[in-house]
Design a protein around this motif. Structure first.
Motif, short mmCIF file in Angstrom:
data_model
loop_
_atom_site.label_atom_id
_atom_site.label_comp_id
_atom_site.label_asym_id
_atom_site.label_seq_id
_atom_site.Cartn_x
_atom_site.Cartn_y
_atom_site.Cartn_z
N ARG A 1 -55.99 -40.60 -3.32
CA ARG A 1 -55.39 -40.37 -2.00
C ARG A 1 -56.27 -40.95 -0.88
O ARG A 1 -55.76 -41.41 0.14
CB ARG A 1 -55.13 -38.88 -1.78
N LEU A 2 -57.58 -40.91 -1.07
CA LEU A 2 -58.49 -41.50 -0.08
C LEU A 2 -58.32 -43.02 -0.03
O LEU A 2 -58.30 -43.62 1.04
CB LEU A 2 -59.94 -41.14 -0.42
N ILE A 3 -58.20 -43.64 -1.21
CA ILE A 3 -58.06 -45.10 -1.25
C ILE A 3 -56.72 -45.52 -0.65
O ILE A 3 -56.62 -46.50 0.08
CB ILE A 3 -58.22 -45.63 -2.70
N SER A 4 -55.68 -44.72 -0.94
CA SER A 4 -54.35 -45.08 -0.44
C SER A 4 -54.21 -44.83 1.06
O SER A 4 -53.27 -45.32 1.68
CB SER A 4 -53.27 -44.30 -1.19
N GLY A 5 -55.11 -44.04 1.62
CA GLY A 5 -55.04 -43.77 3.06
C GLY A 5 -54.30 -42.50 3.39
O GLY A 5 -54.06 -42.20 4.56
N LEU A 6 -53.92 -41.72 2.38
CA LEU A 6 -53.23 -40.45 2.63
C LEU A 6 -54.22 -39.37 3.06
O LEU A 6 -53.84 -38.35 3.63
CB LEU A 6 -52.48 -40.00 1.38
N GLU A 7 -55.50 -39.57 2.74
CA GLU A 7 -56.57 -38.68 3.22
C GLU A 7 -57.66 -39.56 3.83
O GLU A 7 -57.78 -40.73 3.46
CB GLU A 7 -57.22 -37.90 2.06
N ARG A 8 -58.46 -38.95 4.74
CA ARG A 8 -59.59 -39.68 5.29
C ARG A 8 -60.88 -39.08 4.77
O ARG A 8 -61.01 -37.86 4.70
CB ARG A 8 -59.66 -39.47 6.81
N PRO A 9 -61.87 -39.92 4.49
CA PRO A 9 -63.15 -39.37 4.07
C PRO A 9 -63.86 -38.69 5.25
O PRO A 9 -63.65 -39.08 6.40
CB PRO A 9 -63.95 -40.60 3.60
N ASP A 10 -64.65 -37.64 4.98
CA ASP A 10 -65.46 -37.03 6.03
C ASP A 10 -66.66 -37.91 6.34
O ASP A 10 -67.13 -37.96 7.47
CB ASP A 10 -65.93 -35.63 5.59
#
Ligand SMILES: Nc1ncnc2c1ncn2[C@@H]1O[C@H](COP(=O)(O)OP(=O)(O)OP(=O)(O)O)[C@@H](O)[C@H]1O
Ligand SMILES: [Mg+2]
Length: 331
Positions: free
Chosen positions: A47-56
């Motif tokens: 999900r982080l790679i796809s852009g659905l989540e953002r890393p802190d």
């Protein structure tokens, strides 16, 4: 296709650290399988790679370019979700066409038809193209989800347990097909599975996640033969690696607390030291469940062994792996 790099990526949900300082490169054209038990952070990574989540904190690069601020569409990744998500009011054909009908792509109609037909045939859903998505079995829906990713030409495919709800035969067929498609397209694929066979046969690289940390990254063979820890060793291999006290056989190095023996590294020798509790015949292999000095062991033997429950055998270990008190591998 493109390379994907994670630099010191951390993701928290409240106080829970789902991904902890993960650095990893998914090389261009590779098939990377993420392994780890439930909650390890596999879906979060996708999900982080796809852009659905953002890393802190930390950074994700696709094809060398930072992704910060890019929407999922701008990243041009195709994701197959763990819970398949189809448009229920559309037919199978319309679901498959959808990604190609994006105004950005301007794909000609005959090319759309050709691609949809080709992918539907590979996924063995060609005869269901005019069904509504709601009129499908779980396995069929899962195949349409895979198809929706495959009709596109993304920078990277992200797939979260895409074959998990299929029956054994279809799973085996699609395992081969997916691997062929990936190899033919030279596609970069990051793939999550709990299936040992999928991991060993499809992956060019395996990443082992433990409580959000990437504890090992290497070829399947490397992770299988040279695991960094008991945890990593237990992620691959069916039946699982046997973990025993280090001193049950002579030869343990100093500081060794446990030894790991893969089932195929326990042979039968002349003599008697182990009781056969159960002979498990699987057709292509036979497993022996043994008691050895009060310890339980599993080994594999020839399919047509004459051994029976209650027999006494002698075992001879080879290729032992040794681990310290923290479960870390000793060289
Ligand atoms: N949106 C969210 N809000 C709060 N916690 C979350 C959220 N998404 C994930 N988590 C937590 O982060 C951790 C990692 O979740 P993730 O979904 O990445 O696990 P997973 O490795 O995919 O597991 P599974 O094999 O069960 O799919 C889990 O402890 C989970 O509860
Ligand atoms: Mg998951």
């Amino acid at each position: 296709m493109a390379e994907v790099t994670l630099h010191n990526v951390t993701k928290r949900f409240g106080t829970h650290v789902a991904l902890d300082n993960v650095s990893m490169t998914v090389p261009d054209g590779s098939f990377v399988v993420l392994l780890g038990p439930t909650g390890a952070g596999k879906t979060t990574t996708l999900r982080l790679i796809s852009g659905l989540e953002r890393p802190d904190s930390g950074e994700i690069l696709i094809d060398g370019r930072p992704t910060q601020g890019l929407t999922p569409a701008e990243r041009n990744v195709a994701m197959v979700f763990q819970q398949y998500s189809l448009y229920p009011h559309l037919t199978v054909r319309e679901n498959l066409e959808f990604p190609l009908k994006s105004p950005l792509l301007k794909t000609p109609k005959d090319e759309i038809d050709r691609k949809v037909k080709a992918i539907a045939d590979i996924l063995q859903i060609g005869h269901k193209l005019d069904n509504k998505a709601t009129a499908l079995s779980g396995g069929e829906m899962q195949r349409v989800s895979i198809g929706r990713a495959l009709v596109r030409n993304p920078q990277i495919y992200l797939m979260d347990e895409p074959l998990s709800s299929l029956d054994a035969k279809l799973r085996a067929d699609l395992r081969i097909e997916l691997k062929n498609i990936q190899a033919n397209l030279g596609a970069t694929l990051l793939y999550v599975t709990h299936d040992q066979v999928e991991a060993m046969t499809m992956a060019t690289h395996v990443g082992v996640l433990h409580h959000g940390r990437l504890v090992q990254f290497g070829s399947p063979r490397e992770v299988y033969e040279q695991p960094v820890s008991i945890y990593a060793a237990a992620r691959l291999g069916q039946p699982r690696i046997n973990i025993l006290p280090a001193d049950v056989f002579p030869g343990a190095p100093p500081r060794a607390v446990s030894m790991g023996l893969r089932p195929e590294h326990i042979r039968q020798g002349q003599g008697e030291d182990s009781l056969v509790n159960r002979v498990e015949r699987l057709g292509d292999q036979t497993r022996l469940h043994l008691s050895f000095r009060g310890l339980s062991l599993v080994t594999v033997t020839e399919p047509h062994t004459a051994l029976r429950d209650g027999d006494i055998v002698r075992i001879e270990p080879s290729n032992p792996l040794y681990f310290d008190a923290d479960g870390l591998r000793l060289a």
